[in-house]
Motif scaffolding. Sequence first.
Motif, short mmCIF file in Angstrom:
data_model
loop_
_atom_site.label_atom_id
_atom_site.label_comp_id
_atom_site.label_asym_id
_atom_site.label_seq_id
_atom_site.Cartn_x
_atom_site.Cartn_y
_atom_site.Cartn_z
N ASP A 1 -4.66 -9.25 6.86
CA ASP A 1 -4.63 -8.59 5.55
C ASP A 1 -3.85 -7.28 5.63
O ASP A 1 -3.01 -6.99 4.77
N TRP A 2 -4.12 -6.48 6.65
CA TRP A 2 -3.40 -5.22 6.79
C TRP A 2 -1.89 -5.44 6.89
O TRP A 2 -1.11 -4.72 6.28
N LEU A 3 -1.48 -6.45 7.64
CA LEU A 3 -0.05 -6.66 7.89
C LEU A 3 0.67 -7.41 6.78
O LEU A 3 1.81 -7.08 6.45
N THR B 1 -0.30 -8.96 0.01
CA THR B 1 0.29 -8.28 -1.15
C THR B 1 -0.71 -8.17 -2.29
O THR B 1 -0.34 -7.86 -3.42
N ASP B 2 -1.98 -8.43 -1.98
CA ASP B 2 -3.04 -8.31 -2.97
C ASP B 2 -3.54 -6.87 -3.07
O ASP B 2 -3.36 -6.06 -2.15
N ASN B 3 -4.20 -6.57 -4.19
CA ASN B 3 -4.85 -5.28 -4.39
C ASN B 3 -6.35 -5.45 -4.45
O ASN B 3 -6.85 -6.54 -4.80
N ASP B 4 -7.08 -4.39 -4.14
CA ASP B 4 -8.53 -4.46 -4.29
C ASP B 4 -8.90 -4.19 -5.74
O ASP B 4 -8.05 -4.05 -6.62
N ALA B 5 -10.19 -4.10 -6.01
CA ALA B 5 -10.68 -3.94 -7.39
C ALA B 5 -10.20 -2.64 -8.02
O ALA B 5 -10.14 -2.52 -9.26
N ASN B 6 -9.85 -1.65 -7.20
CA ASN B 6 -9.38 -0.36 -7.71
C ASN B 6 -7.85 -0.28 -7.77
O ASN B 6 -7.31 0.80 -8.05
N LYS C 1 -4.24 -4.01 -0.33
CA LYS C 1 -5.04 -4.37 0.84
C LYS C 1 -4.22 -4.33 2.12
O LYS C 1 -4.78 -4.24 3.21
N GLY C 2 -2.91 -4.45 1.99
CA GLY C 2 -2.05 -4.49 3.15
C GLY C 2 -0.65 -4.05 2.80
O GLY C 2 -0.37 -3.67 1.66
N ILE C 3 0.26 -4.14 3.78
CA ILE C 3 1.61 -3.62 3.58
C ILE C 3 2.63 -4.71 3.25
O ILE C 3 3.81 -4.42 3.08
N ASN D 1 4.83 1.84 2.25
CA ASN D 1 5.48 2.44 1.08
C ASN D 1 6.82 1.77 0.81
O ASN D 1 7.31 1.76 -0.33
N TYR D 2 7.43 1.20 1.83
CA TYR D 2 8.65 0.40 1.67
C TYR D 2 8.31 -1.09 1.56
O TYR D 2 8.63 -1.75 0.56
N SER D 3 7.65 -1.64 2.58
CA SER D 3 7.52 -3.10 2.70
C SER D 3 6.70 -3.71 1.57
O SER D 3 6.98 -4.83 1.13
N ARG D 4 5.70 -3.00 1.10
CA ARG D 4 4.81 -3.57 0.07
C ARG D 4 5.50 -3.67 -1.28
O ARG D 4 5.20 -4.58 -2.07
#
Length: 522
Positions: A63-65, A68-73, A77-79, A412-415
Amino acid sequence: MRRLATFVLTLAALAATARNNVWSFVVQTDSSKQTMEHFGASDCWSMQHIGLWQEEKCQQIADWLFSTDNDANGKPKGIGLSIWRFNVGAGSAEQGEESQIGSPWTRTECFLHADGSYNWNKLAGQRHFLQLAKERGVPYFLAFLNSPPVYFTQNGLATNTGRGGNLNLKADKYDDFAGYMADVIEGVKKQDGILFDYICPFNEPDGHWNWLGPKQEGTPATKQEITRTVKLLDAELERRQIPTQILVSESSDYRCMFSTHMTDASRGYQIQSFFSPDSTETCLRGLSHVRPLIVGHSYWTNTPLDALHDIRCQLKDTLDKYKVDFWQTETCIMGNDEEIGGGGGYDFTMKTALYVARIIHHDIVFARARSWQWWRAIGGDYKDGLLREYTRHDNLKDGEVKDSKLLWAFGNYSRFVRPQAVRKALVVKDGKGQIVPEGDTNPTALMCTAYKNVDGSYVIVVINYSAESQTANFSLDVPANGEWKMYRTSDVKGDNLMPVGTLKTEKTTILPARSITTLVLL
């Protein structure tokens, strides 16, 4: 009352100063620079072990790596890495201590057996992360080799052990080596359903470390040896109708790509040699599986600041002359990166994160890199991993992994800058409204790049390297509806691609000291 009046006057003075120091960044929507292909990292050497840990830990790492999903806020979740670099091992792990490679971390398995048969269940931990990457939508995969299989090498090892500067491959094994690489592509596709989009047969063939050994797998090679291997592999891929592209040649230093550096002409001048029709013995231009593209590593060229800029400008001049594209495919912090204390000891803070972001910016802006890839996804007590692992060498079957500001700063770039995004030019004005040449790059303060994704969204990544906050506004050169959504990474706890609100175009925002902010306009 006097104190209140003084306070009000102070605030007014600060506001006036802020207005006079507002930097303006205007995206030139019709002025394109280069197409960005992907951002990535490699599985070397950690995933062969970590990929066999408890599934819950593997899922969190993936997930970290890759996510491309976001959490509820709304926080990522990852880059969202968009290319994953897979190390095709040469067989030092099966040799154990006889491999002459001391650490089990840097020994790797090989799919091939001595009798010529294959075991596609090998490299299980790495293959697990191939699947985890695929499940999270990673679109591109790259296979790279540090050495031919030990059964093909001149010394029977995957490490060069000071044997000289030529390729560690038996003279009668070139065809077998090309066939082996094609077999690996087909075998992984059949076993795991993943086709490698790219394969690179060599890794740092010009690097003097490759001549010494025996810390890790590796071999030097001359340009003639690279050319012979690539032509045979190209023909084999064509014969089998495998679409995988061949990359050359993961240079250890940009200066070897356009000149010579700590080597000689048999390894230097790589752009000219591989892509100029005049280089009849080594030209690869026109092969079916080799596009006019060269890949290299930015080690040793990232400091001092004039070298960070000038070496990349020299590289781009040669690339432009021979009409060749460029990817940066590997870097980490080395001993000469003295500004942040060199490579020793892991750093979770923005010190390393900002330093790396500055490298990314310069590679993209001045060398026109179309892909940017970090070295190891996970490392130990050294500044070479996006994530930090904690294990004992006598127990590789379990451990812990922690995230870092480096991971999120890369995000900040890859995501947000997705495959096939087009980098756009910027017009930059200072607080007096004057256009600043190369104003997109102040390596001690603000550095800014802008992109347009294929979905129509615009993305701006701005680095504030300074120890003071900066004020800026961002806009397009055409009318635009909507607001910029902002995501920030800083030393503030929790500021890891943290959503920090929205910004109307042409309105000012504060860029905190020592931070990276990505703005997205849908």
